[in-house]
Motif scaffolding. Sequence first.
Motif, PDB file in Angstrom:
ATOM      1  N   TYR A 189      43.778  35.453  47.709  1.00  0.00           N
ATOM      2  CA  TYR A 189      42.384  35.299  47.287  1.00  0.00           C
ATOM      3  C   TYR A 189      41.606  36.592  47.488  1.00  0.00           C
ATOM      4  O   TYR A 189      40.870  37.038  46.602  1.00  0.00           O
ATOM      5  CB  TYR A 189      41.727  34.167  48.068  1.00  0.00           C
ATOM      6  CG  TYR A 189      40.234  34.165  47.955  1.00  0.00           C
ATOM      7  CD1 TYR A 189      39.594  33.688  46.819  1.00  0.00           C
ATOM      8  CD2 TYR A 189      39.443  34.680  48.978  1.00  0.00           C
ATOM      9  CE1 TYR A 189      38.218  33.712  46.698  1.00  0.00           C
ATOM     10  CE2 TYR A 189      38.068  34.709  48.877  1.00  0.00           C
ATOM     11  CZ  TYR A 189      37.460  34.225  47.733  1.00  0.00           C
ATOM     12  OH  TYR A 189      36.105  34.262  47.618  1.00  0.00           O
ATOM     13  N   LEU A 190      41.771  37.225  48.656  1.00  0.00           N
ATOM     14  CA  LEU A 190      40.988  38.420  48.962  1.00  0.00           C
ATOM     15  C   LEU A 190      41.358  39.583  48.041  1.00  0.00           C
ATOM     16  O   LEU A 190      40.473  40.257  47.490  1.00  0.00           O
ATOM     17  CB  LEU A 190      41.197  38.813  50.424  1.00  0.00           C
ATOM     18  CG  LEU A 190      40.661  37.820  51.464  1.00  0.00           C
ATOM     19  CD1 LEU A 190      41.024  38.285  52.866  1.00  0.00           C
ATOM     20  CD2 LEU A 190      39.151  37.674  51.337  1.00  0.00           C
ATOM     21  N   VAL A 191      42.666  39.834  47.868  1.00  0.00           N
ATOM     22  CA  VAL A 191      43.065  40.984  47.049  1.00  0.00           C
ATOM     23  C   VAL A 191      42.765  40.726  45.583  1.00  0.00           C
ATOM     24  O   VAL A 191      42.453  41.660  44.828  1.00  0.00           O
ATOM     25  CB  VAL A 191      44.558  41.315  47.267  1.00  0.00           C
ATOM     26  CG1 VAL A 191      44.814  41.698  48.714  1.00  0.00           C
ATOM     27  CG2 VAL A 191      45.461  40.169  46.845  1.00  0.00           C
ATOM     28  N   THR A 192      42.856  39.459  45.143  1.00  0.00           N
ATOM     29  CA  THR A 192      42.529  39.161  43.751  1.00  0.00           C
ATOM     30  C   THR A 192      41.044  39.343  43.492  1.00  0.00           C
ATOM     31  O   THR A 192      40.641  39.891  42.453  1.00  0.00           O
ATOM     32  CB  THR A 192      42.954  37.725  43.405  1.00  0.00           C
ATOM     33  OG1 THR A 192      44.343  37.571  43.664  1.00  0.00           O
ATOM     34  CG2 THR A 192      42.675  37.422  41.940  1.00  0.00           C
ATOM     35  N   GLU A 193      40.205  38.907  44.434  1.00  0.00           N
ATOM     36  CA  GLU A 193      38.770  39.100  44.272  1.00  0.00           C
ATOM     37  C   GLU A 193      38.427  40.583  44.217  1.00  0.00           C
ATOM     38  O   GLU A 193      37.559  41.006  43.448  1.00  0.00           O
ATOM     39  CB  GLU A 193      38.029  38.431  45.426  1.00  0.00           C
ATOM     40  CG  GLU A 193      36.523  38.426  45.246  1.00  0.00           C
ATOM     41  CD  GLU A 193      35.807  37.793  46.425  1.00  0.00           C
ATOM     42  OE1 GLU A 193      34.990  36.903  46.206  1.00  0.00           O
ATOM     43  OE2 GLU A 193      36.078  38.217  47.564  1.00  0.00           O
ATOM     44  N   PHE A 194      39.153  41.379  45.006  1.00  0.00           N
ATOM     45  CA  PHE A 194      38.938  42.824  44.977  1.00  0.00           C
ATOM     46  C   PHE A 194      39.384  43.423  43.645  1.00  0.00           C
ATOM     47  O   PHE A 194      38.647  44.173  42.999  1.00  0.00           O
ATOM     48  CB  PHE A 194      39.701  43.477  46.127  1.00  0.00           C
ATOM     49  CG  PHE A 194      39.869  44.964  45.995  1.00  0.00           C
ATOM     50  CD1 PHE A 194      38.802  45.817  46.196  1.00  0.00           C
ATOM     51  CD2 PHE A 194      41.098  45.505  45.648  1.00  0.00           C
ATOM     52  CE1 PHE A 194      38.947  47.192  46.063  1.00  0.00           C
ATOM     53  CE2 PHE A 194      41.261  46.879  45.521  1.00  0.00           C
ATOM     54  CZ  PHE A 194      40.178  47.723  45.724  1.00  0.00           C
ATOM     55  N   ALA A 195      40.593  43.080  43.201  1.00  0.00           N
ATOM     56  CA  ALA A 195      41.139  43.681  41.983  1.00  0.00           C
ATOM     57  C   ALA A 195      40.378  43.249  40.733  1.00  0.00           C
ATOM     58  O   ALA A 195      40.344  43.983  39.734  1.00  0.00           O
ATOM     59  CB  ALA A 195      42.618  43.327  41.844  1.00  0.00           C
ATOM     60  N   LEU A 196      39.744  42.073  40.764  1.00  0.00           N
ATOM     61  CA  LEU A 196      39.034  41.566  39.591  1.00  0.00           C
ATOM     62  C   LEU A 196      37.567  41.999  39.550  1.00  0.00           C
ATOM     63  O   LEU A 196      36.808  41.484  38.724  1.00  0.00           O
ATOM     64  CB  LEU A 196      39.107  40.037  39.559  1.00  0.00           C
ATOM     65  CG  LEU A 196      40.450  39.437  39.140  1.00  0.00           C
ATOM     66  CD1 LEU A 196      40.377  37.929  39.149  1.00  0.00           C
ATOM     67  CD2 LEU A 196      40.861  39.924  37.760  1.00  0.00           C
ATOM     68  N   ARG A 197      37.172  42.915  40.400  1.00  0.00           N
ATOM     69  CA  ARG A 197      35.780  43.368  40.386  1.00  0.00           C
ATOM     70  C   ARG A 197      35.332  43.890  39.014  1.00  0.00           C
ATOM     71  O   ARG A 197      34.230  43.570  38.564  1.00  0.00           O
ATOM     72  CB  ARG A 197      35.567  44.452  41.453  1.00  0.00           C
ATOM     73  CG  ARG A 197      35.318  43.901  42.840  1.00  0.00           C
ATOM     74  CD  ARG A 197      35.114  45.037  43.827  1.00  0.00           C
ATOM     75  NE  ARG A 197      34.817  44.542  45.177  1.00  0.00           N
ATOM     76  CZ  ARG A 197      34.642  45.307  46.223  1.00  0.00           C
ATOM     77  NH1 ARG A 197      34.717  46.625  46.090  1.00  0.00           N
ATOM     78  NH2 ARG A 197      34.378  44.782  47.403  1.00  0.00           N
ATOM     79  N   PRO A 198      36.136  44.719  38.314  1.00  0.00           N
ATOM     80  CA  PRO A 198      35.680  45.173  36.993  1.00  0.00           C
ATOM     81  C   PRO A 198      35.457  44.027  36.012  1.00  0.00           C
ATOM     82  O   PRO A 198      34.486  44.039  35.246  1.00  0.00           O
ATOM     83  CB  PRO A 198      36.829  46.095  36.537  1.00  0.00           C
ATOM     84  CG  PRO A 198      37.476  46.564  37.803  1.00  0.00           C
ATOM     85  CD  PRO A 198      37.384  45.398  38.738  1.00  0.00           C
ATOM     86  N   ALA A 199      36.365  43.029  36.026  1.00  0.00           N
ATOM     87  CA  ALA A 199      36.171  41.881  35.142  1.00  0.00           C
ATOM     88  C   ALA A 199      34.976  41.044  35.581  1.00  0.00           C
ATOM     89  O   ALA A 199      34.209  40.544  34.744  1.00  0.00           O
ATOM     90  CB  ALA A 199      37.438  41.022  35.117  1.00  0.00           C
ATOM     91  N   ALA A 200      34.797  40.892  36.908  1.00  0.00           N
ATOM     92  CA  ALA A 200      33.644  40.136  37.401  1.00  0.00           C
ATOM     93  C   ALA A 200      32.336  40.828  37.031  1.00  0.00           C
ATOM     94  O   ALA A 200      31.331  40.169  36.754  1.00  0.00           O
ATOM     95  CB  ALA A 200      33.747  39.970  38.918  1.00  0.00           C
ATOM     96  N   ALA A 201      32.365  42.169  37.002  1.00  0.00           N
ATOM     97  CA  ALA A 201      31.152  42.904  36.636  1.00  0.00           C
ATOM     98  C   ALA A 201      30.740  42.572  35.208  1.00  0.00           C
ATOM     99  O   ALA A 201      29.555  42.352  34.922  1.00  0.00           O
ATOM    100  CB  ALA A 201      31.388  44.406  36.788  1.00  0.00           C
ATOM    101  N   ARG A 202      31.693  42.520  34.299  1.00  0.00           N
ATOM    102  CA  ARG A 202      31.371  42.168  32.917  1.00  0.00           C
ATOM    103  C   ARG A 202      30.995  40.702  32.802  1.00  0.00           C
ATOM    104  O   ARG A 202      30.122  40.331  32.022  1.00  0.00           O
ATOM    105  CB  ARG A 202      32.561  42.460  32.007  1.00  0.00           C
ATOM    106  CG  ARG A 202      32.790  43.950  31.773  1.00  0.00           C
ATOM    107  CD  ARG A 202      33.361  44.178  30.394  1.00  0.00           C
ATOM    108  NE  ARG A 202      32.435  43.732  29.360  1.00  0.00           N
ATOM    109  CZ  ARG A 202      32.812  43.368  28.147  1.00  0.00           C
ATOM    110  NH1 ARG A 202      34.085  43.367  27.819  1.00  0.00           N
ATOM    111  NH2 ARG A 202      31.921  42.984  27.257  1.00  0.00           N
ATOM    112  N   ALA A 203      31.675  39.845  33.575  1.00  0.00           N
ATOM    113  CA  ALA A 203      31.364  38.418  33.513  1.00  0.00           C
ATOM    114  C   ALA A 203      29.958  38.138  34.011  1.00  0.00           C
ATOM    115  O   ALA A 203      29.268  37.258  33.487  1.00  0.00           O
ATOM    116  CB  ALA A 203      32.385  37.632  34.342  1.00  0.00           C
TER     117      ALA A 203
END
Length: 543
Positions: A189-203
């Motif tokens: 969960y932690l590493v996925t939340e970190f790695a998905l920051r660019p996608a979360a920024a657009r979302a």
Amino acid sequence: MARRRSVSRQLGWVLERITRQSGRLPPSTPDFGSRLLGSSVESQRSRRRRMRFLIIVFVAVADLIGIAVVAVIVIVAVPEPSIFSDAPGWLTWGIAPAYATIALLVGSLWVRRRLSSAVGWSIEGHAPTRADQRNTLQAPWRLAGIHLVLWGVGTALLTTLYGLVNADFIPKFLFGIGFSGIVAATNCYLVTEFALRPAAARALEAGRPPRGLAAGLMGRIMMVWILGSGLPVLGIMLSSVFSLWRRIETRAQFVVGELILATIVLIVGFAMMWIVAWLTATPVRVVRAALERVQDGHLDTTLVVFDGTEFGELQRGFNAMAHGLRERERVRDLFGRHVGRRVAAYAEQHQIELGGEERHAAVLFVDVEGSTQIAASQPPMEVVNLLNRFFRVIVDEVDQHHGHLNKFVGDATLAVFGAPMRLNRPEDNALAAARAIARRLGEEVPECAAGLGVAAGTVVAGNLGTRERFEYTVIGDPVNEAARLSDLAKSTPARLLASEAAVTAAGHDERSRWQLGEEVVLRGRGTPTRLAAPTAEDFAGHD
């Protein structure tokens, strides 16, 4: 048609990149808090490949660490019963490693497929919808759920198979695999939340996430503590109780086993809390760097909102603050251009009230000679350009001599010295500015002659009008006198006249640059005014 859409998409991405580049933080502060995540101006395809690679690598490492922790627990920490001597080889050397290998492969494929469905929209280049936002922000939880399923199946399978051989294997595998699975899922969960920051920024461009969609900061920290420390400590306690009840170990084995388990929990708990602390600190560092840029005057600074917790609200709040500051500066700049920088500064420092006050001031009036003929003989745009060159000279010199350009009246200009900002001897400033303007107009705008008049005395300065619309200006006899002097100056060689009162009130150095002349009765005045003109040396251009 498809090629045209592709080209259009690429052009759109280039424009977005140029726009974002202007307000980016310096290279020392990555957009997403880490250089591993790239830049906000990276192409969507490269960003997607980067995120997929990071997630697969991080998750595989977390799983391998979890498998290593299982091995340490079942082999070293709790050696009895032994998986080598007290269990069949087909189970220890066949089923267990086979399931671990299959789980790793299935997990990687499952994670990749789930990741593609969660953030696949970002590669298409369209604006995120609420559904895209929900899928992206829930992706870390769903990927962690995949790990819990795979580790849970492994726990149930191996605990059952070893338990059928010897019941004493049950707590050993139940704790060892279950604990490692919880740790691996939490790390996922932690590493996925970190790695998905660019996608979360657009979302997050689709707006604020609904309440409960993303775990809050407190929920994230408490979850990591419970799964990384709370449950493992509880497992150690239950394991101790079971060992004492079954009496299957010697005292030395019991102490060594408990020390090993405690050490594992300590290391794992520290590592997980460090990851949480780092994930928490990076958004704060990004906001701090942005605040420092704003303090340095870079009001175009914007942040990429990449966090779904309270830190995302902080980043969004910073952007709103920076936008407000830019708007305020824009309005302040427009206000200063319309009313003058000094009036704008005076209005900011003092409460604006209608009315005026008496001030001793000097007034400079500049009026273009033959403006009607100029307008009739030239195209309108050339007239405008000519007047702009003309007024640029006046604005430069009035500012240089600490005056206030009160207004443009058609092709005439009124400048005030001593209001709103007080001057020790405003006559010096007004006379020096008038001489400099007369000289520069003759050199830089010879095709636009003008008459200049300078007068001094008591004026009423203040805000005139209504609450809805008012203007800072000056009224009084010196204003009228300066206007009449500028008319009269058009027929003189220097095209510059001042009143005797203005010259005699000036300092010795400025007074020596002027010579007194005849007395005349100006139009609209009942008393004569003695005229003063610049000396021949000043008229020739030597200042």
